[in-house]
Design a protein around this motif. Structure first.
Motif, mmCIF file in Angstrom:
data_model
loop_
_atom_site.group_PDB
_atom_site.id
_atom_site.type_symbol
_atom_site.label_atom_id
_atom_site.label_comp_id
_atom_site.label_asym_id
_atom_site.label_seq_id
_atom_site.Cartn_x
_atom_site.Cartn_y
_atom_site.Cartn_z
ATOM 1 N N ILE A 113 0.838 -1.198 0.000
ATOM 2 C CA ILE A 113 0.000 0.000 0.000
ATOM 3 C C ILE A 113 0.875 1.252 0.000
ATOM 4 C CG2 ILE A 113 -1.797 1.233 1.262
ATOM 5 C CD1 ILE A 113 -2.497 -1.580 2.460
ATOM 6 N N TYR A 114 0.515 2.189 -0.885
ATOM 7 C CA TYR A 114 1.216 3.476 -0.989
ATOM 8 C C TYR A 114 0.202 4.605 -0.817
ATOM 9 C CZ TYR A 114 5.247 0.934 -2.734
ATOM 10 O OH TYR A 114 6.302 0.074 -2.845
ATOM 11 N N PRO A 115 0.623 5.710 -0.204
ATOM 12 C CA PRO A 115 -0.326 6.810 0.045
ATOM 13 C C PRO A 115 -0.634 7.670 -1.192
ATOM 14 C CG PRO A 115 1.790 7.284 1.073
ATOM 15 C CD PRO A 115 1.872 5.907 0.503
ATOM 16 N N THR A 116 0.341 7.844 -2.102
ATOM 17 C CA THR A 116 0.117 8.709 -3.264
ATOM 18 C C THR A 116 0.457 7.980 -4.548
ATOM 19 O OG1 THR A 116 2.355 9.617 -3.305
ATOM 20 C CG2 THR A 116 0.735 10.763 -1.914
ATOM 21 N N PHE A 117 -0.113 8.464 -5.648
ATOM 22 C CA PHE A 117 0.141 7.870 -6.963
ATOM 23 C C PHE A 117 1.593 8.065 -7.383
ATOM 24 C CE2 PHE A 117 0.032 7.895 -11.655
ATOM 25 C CZ PHE A 117 -0.409 6.589 -11.840
ATOM 26 N N GLU A 118 2.196 9.194 -7.020
ATOM 27 C CA GLU A 118 3.600 9.444 -7.367
ATOM 28 C C GLU A 118 4.515 8.423 -6.696
ATOM 29 O OE1 GLU A 118 5.018 11.349 -9.674
ATOM 30 O OE2 GLU A 118 2.934 11.729 -10.222
ATOM 31 N N GLN A 119 4.269 8.127 -5.429
ATOM 32 C CA GLN A 119 5.077 7.117 -4.728
ATOM 33 C C GLN A 119 4.877 5.741 -5.353
ATOM 34 O OE1 GLN A 119 3.743 7.699 -0.701
ATOM 35 N NE2 GLN A 119 5.525 8.962 -0.201
ATOM 36 N N LEU A 120 3.675 5.491 -5.822
ATOM 37 C CA LEU A 120 3.363 4.225 -6.487
ATOM 38 C C LEU A 120 4.160 4.089 -7.784
ATOM 39 C CD1 LEU A 120 1.403 1.916 -5.829
ATOM 40 C CD2 LEU A 120 -0.307 3.086 -7.175
ATOM 41 N N LYS A 121 4.193 5.155 -8.593
ATOM 42 C CA LYS A 121 4.953 5.131 -9.847
ATOM 43 C C LYS A 121 6.455 5.018 -9.597
ATOM 44 C CE LYS A 121 4.011 7.036 -13.695
ATOM 45 N NZ LYS A 121 3.740 7.954 -14.799
ATOM 46 N N ILE A 122 6.940 5.686 -8.549
ATOM 47 C CA ILE A 122 8.362 5.591 -8.201
ATOM 48 C C ILE A 122 8.704 4.165 -7.789
ATOM 49 C CG2 ILE A 122 10.084 6.313 -6.488
ATOM 50 C CD1 ILE A 122 8.737 9.109 -6.591
ATOM 51 N N ALA A 123 7.825 3.523 -7.033
ATOM 52 C CA ALA A 123 8.050 2.130 -6.621
ATOM 53 C C ALA A 123 8.095 1.204 -7.833
ATOM 54 C CB ALA A 123 6.961 1.694 -5.656
ATOM 55 N N LEU A 124 7.245 1.454 -8.815
ATOM 56 C CA LEU A 124 7.265 0.643 -10.043
ATOM 57 C C LEU A 124 8.560 0.877 -10.804
ATOM 58 C CD1 LEU A 124 5.545 -1.302 -11.789
ATOM 59 C CD2 LEU A 124 4.746 0.711 -13.022
ATOM 60 N N ARG A 125 8.957 2.139 -10.920
ATOM 61 C CA ARG A 125 10.185 2.475 -11.638
ATOM 62 C C ARG A 125 11.423 1.898 -10.942
ATOM 63 N NH1 ARG A 125 11.420 8.160 -10.862
ATOM 64 N NH2 ARG A 125 12.616 7.286 -9.163
ATOM 65 N N ASP A 126 11.428 1.907 -9.609
ATOM 66 C CA ASP A 126 12.570 1.412 -8.837
ATOM 67 C C ASP A 126 12.542 -0.093 -8.613
ATOM 68 O OD1 ASP A 126 13.439 4.001 -8.740
ATOM 69 O OD2 ASP A 126 12.801 4.349 -6.670
ATOM 70 N N ARG A 127 11.590 -0.765 -9.247
ATOM 71 C CA ARG A 127 11.468 -2.232 -9.203
ATOM 72 C C ARG A 127 11.137 -2.772 -7.810
ATOM 73 N NH1 ARG A 127 15.522 -1.405 -13.189
ATOM 74 N NH2 ARG A 127 15.070 -2.537 -15.111
ATOM 75 N N GLU A 128 10.456 -1.982 -7.000
ATOM 76 C CA GLU A 128 9.990 -2.457 -5.703
ATOM 77 C C GLU A 128 8.725 -3.295 -5.858
ATOM 78 O OE1 GLU A 128 9.447 0.870 -3.101
ATOM 79 O OE2 GLU A 128 11.487 1.580 -3.411
ATOM 80 N N ILE A 129 7.950 -3.002 -6.898
ATOM 81 C CA ILE A 129 6.713 -3.736 -7.176
ATOM 82 C C ILE A 129 6.721 -4.168 -8.640
ATOM 83 C CG2 ILE A 129 5.305 -2.641 -5.393
ATOM 84 C CD1 ILE A 129 4.263 -0.695 -7.479
ATOM 85 N N HIS A 130 5.934 -5.186 -8.950
ATOM 86 C CA HIS A 130 5.835 -5.677 -10.329
ATOM 87 C C HIS A 130 4.742 -4.962 -11.110
ATOM 88 C CE1 HIS A 130 7.573 -9.232 -8.170
ATOM 89 N NE2 HIS A 130 8.453 -9.037 -9.128
#
Length: 176
Positions: A113-130
């Motif tokens: 779970i992420y609080p903001t969409f920007e943090q979600l996109k950063i997590a995808l870019r940084d390969r934290e999530i698939h």
């Protein structure tokens, strides 16, 4: 040679064949343990007690433990979602469809779970999530960075969400 000895010896190639043709990685772990136990039994019957003990300890117990850890950690789909979308019915239907799509491949879905969409996109870019799921104006958006995951999910999610493949920049592109 006694007939029971031939039967025990025949178990080794039979269990090895079962191991080779198994699809489920968890069943492979169990069959690998059986192969090791049968091999240890054959070594003990033939008088190689030291080899039998080594096979029982290393070939069966230790390797099974290491394989179990590797299988458990590698068969996970990390899915990032927004905290605000947790209680929606559309997300529940989407998660059920994703679980159904990846079930034949023995993947389990782990929600992050992420609080903001920007943090979600950063997590995808940084390969934290698939993959990520976010709620756009009226429809859910699902993005993935894994091409194989995109092809697996596309037939199952077409009417529930907009599925987007999000290729990550290569090393050269990110340096430029």
């Amino acid at each position: 040679m006694d007939s029971w000895m031939i039967g025990v010896t025949a178990l080794l190639p039979l269990t090895a064949l079962m191991l080779v043709f198994q699809d489920n990685p968890y069943h492979v772990l169990v069959i690998r343990g059986i192969v090791g136990a049968v091999a240890a039994l054959i070594y003990a019957i033939l008088g190689a007690a030291d080899v039998a003990l080594t096979e029982a300890l290393v070939g069966t117990m230790l390797s099974i433990m290491l394989y179990a850890v590797a299988v458990r950690s590698s068969l996970v789909l990390r899915l990032g979602i927004l905290a605000s979308a947790l209680s929606t019915d559309s997300l529940d239907r989407l998660l059920e469809a994703i679980r159904e799509a990846v079930a034949p491949y023995h993947l389990r879905v782990e929600l992050i779970i992420y609080p903001t969409f920007e943090q979600l996109k950063i997590a995808l870019r940084d390969r934290e999530i698939h993959a990520l799921c976010a709620e756009e104006t009226t429809q859910l958006l699902t993005m993935t960075r894994v091409p194989r995951l995109y092809t697996l999910l596309k037939p199952h999610l077409t009417n529930l969400t907009e599925l987007v493949y999000y290729p990550l920049p290569t090393e050269k592109e990110s340096r430029a």
